[in-house]
Design an enzyme around this catalytic site. Structure first.
Site, PDB file in Angstrom:
ATOM      1  CE1 TYR A   1      23.341 -50.098 -14.551  1.00  0.00           C
ATOM      2  CE2 TYR A   1      25.432 -49.342 -15.464  1.00  0.00           C
ATOM      3  CZ  TYR A   1      24.608 -49.585 -14.373  1.00  0.00           C
ATOM      4  OH  TYR A   1      25.077 -49.316 -13.105  1.00  0.00           O
TER       5      TYR A   1
ATOM      6  NE  ARG B   1      29.232 -56.146 -10.428  1.00  0.00           N
ATOM      7  CZ  ARG B   1      28.449 -55.326  -9.726  1.00  0.00           C
ATOM      8  NH1 ARG B   1      28.757 -54.052  -9.630  1.00  0.00           N
ATOM      9  NH2 ARG B   1      27.363 -55.782  -9.134  1.00  0.00           N
TER      10      ARG B   1
ATOM     11  CB  VAL C   1      37.066 -57.454  -8.660  1.00  0.00           C
ATOM     12  CG1 VAL C   1      37.531 -57.999  -7.307  1.00  0.00           C
ATOM     13  CG2 VAL C   1      37.783 -56.142  -8.962  1.00  0.00           C
TER      14      VAL C   1
ATOM     15  CG  PHE D   1      40.686 -61.245 -12.901  1.00  0.00           C
ATOM     16  CD1 PHE D   1      40.273 -61.839 -14.082  1.00  0.00           C
ATOM     17  CD2 PHE D   1      41.388 -60.048 -12.979  1.00  0.00           C
ATOM     18  CE1 PHE D   1      40.546 -61.263 -15.321  1.00  0.00           C
ATOM     19  CE2 PHE D   1      41.685 -59.466 -14.200  1.00  0.00           C
ATOM     20  CZ  PHE D   1      41.259 -60.069 -15.369  1.00  0.00           C
TER      21      PHE D   1
ATOM     22  N   GLY E   1      44.750 -56.062 -22.276  1.00  0.00           N
ATOM     23  CA  GLY E   1      44.803 -55.873 -20.826  1.00  0.00           C
ATOM     24  C   GLY E   1      45.306 -54.512 -20.403  1.00  0.00           C
TER      25      GLY E   1
ATOM     26  NE  ARG F   1      34.485 -45.313 -17.324  1.00  0.00           N
ATOM     27  CZ  ARG F   1      33.520 -46.195 -17.552  1.00  0.00           C
ATOM     28  NH1 ARG F   1      33.062 -46.938 -16.588  1.00  0.00           N
ATOM     29  NH2 ARG F   1      33.024 -46.340 -18.755  1.00  0.00           N
TER      30      ARG F   1
END
Length: 302
Positions: free
Chosen positions: A147, A188, A190, A193, A209, A279
């Protein structure tokens, strides 16, 4: 230019692509959705079926297309590690052969074309926040390389078509984006979770984390895309698109637990190979490239 712009969106049945179609139709464009439904879903565009200015073409961009358009948005490529690592060779083909084919189409039509690139261009960055001038720190032979490197190659092709053929190109580097129509099982963070919390399963945090991400709401991302497309010829980018506010993954996990009232706990696993430690986009260039540019409303939920 037609009064009603004819717009081709590749990868239009995906998460971001379907929202882009919504916005383009609201702006009065005729929209052709091009997708092979490898990771995109028919459900994402079901609400657009029957719209008089919306059409669907089931097509793989690794093969040439013969359609008409004034503008092309190239979003075709699975974007989550679970999807793009399922068939890494095809992922590279989609990015590289797909770019060649849509650029060839744009050259024939003399159409504007926007490449939905990615913050993965920067790899595991050693510069923070990431400016567009940063060349990145990417492993060319790792499990994410199909990717990361394919997207980098696609950018090369876009700028070579611009220099060699005078094509009007726009390259947008999209950072982590979230919102409705995310695939619940795409891996992913978000969506992971939220799904885990709603099912009272423990939230999986990789490493300690403390790695960071910047989360952009999908409406803001697609607004950035369409306004970038409307900039004058010669405004090529690359330009970052994302939220300049930064969160640790642990902060995100705690926020999801608090918002859902789940009984879930946080559990830690080993960090995957080449997973970026930080990021965050520097969006200074974006705000200087066009007057009246997007005024983001940060944050949306997070």
């Amino acid at each position: 230019m037609h009064l009603e712009r004819r717009v081709v969106v590749t990868g239009a049945a995906g998460f971001i692509g379907s929202h882009l179609c919504d916005r383009l139709l609201a702006k009065g464009c005729d929209v052709l959705c091009v997708d092979n439904f490898f990771s995109g879903t028919k459900q994402n565009i079901e609400h657009l079926r029957g719209h008089s200015r919306f059409e669907v073409l089931r097509h793989d961009v690794t093969f040439p297309m013969h359609v008409e358009a004034d503008e092309i948005y190239n979003l075709a490529c699975p974007a989550s590690p679970i999807h793009y690592q399922r068939d890494p060779v095809q992922t590279t083909k989609t990015c590289v052969h797909g770019a060649i084919n849509v650029l060839g189409l744009a050259k024939r039509l003399r159409a504007k074309i926007l490449q939905a690139s990615t913050s993965e261009i920067y790899g595991d960055p050693q510069v923070h926040p990431q400016q567009e001038s940063y060349w990145g720190n990417v492993n060319p032979i790792g499990p994410r390389s199909c990717y990361d490197e394919a997207k980098r190659c696609a950018e090369t092709l876009f700028f070579d078509y611009h220099r060699q053929h005078g094509l009007d190109v726009k390259v947008l580097r999209i950072f982590n984006t979230y919102g409705p129509r995310m695939h619940p099982n795409d891996g992913r963070v978000v969506s992971n979770f939220i799904v885990q919390a709603l099912n009272n399963r423990d939230l999986t945090v990789y490493g300690d984390g403390q790695q960071t991400r910047s989360f952009c709401y999908v409406d803001d991302a697609v607004r950035c895309m369409t306004e970038f497309m409307d900039t004058p010829d010669g405004v090529t980018g690359p330009i970052n698109c994302g939220n300049p506010n930064e969160f640790t993954i642990l902060e995100l996990a705690k926020t999801v637990i608090a918002m859902t009232g789940t009984r879930s706990k946080i559990v830690h696993y080993a960090l995957p190979q080449d997973d970026p430690k930080q990021r965050r986009p520097d969006i200074t260039l974006r705000t200087s490239c066009w007057a009246g540019g997007p005024q983001w409303s940060w944050p949306r939920a997070f």
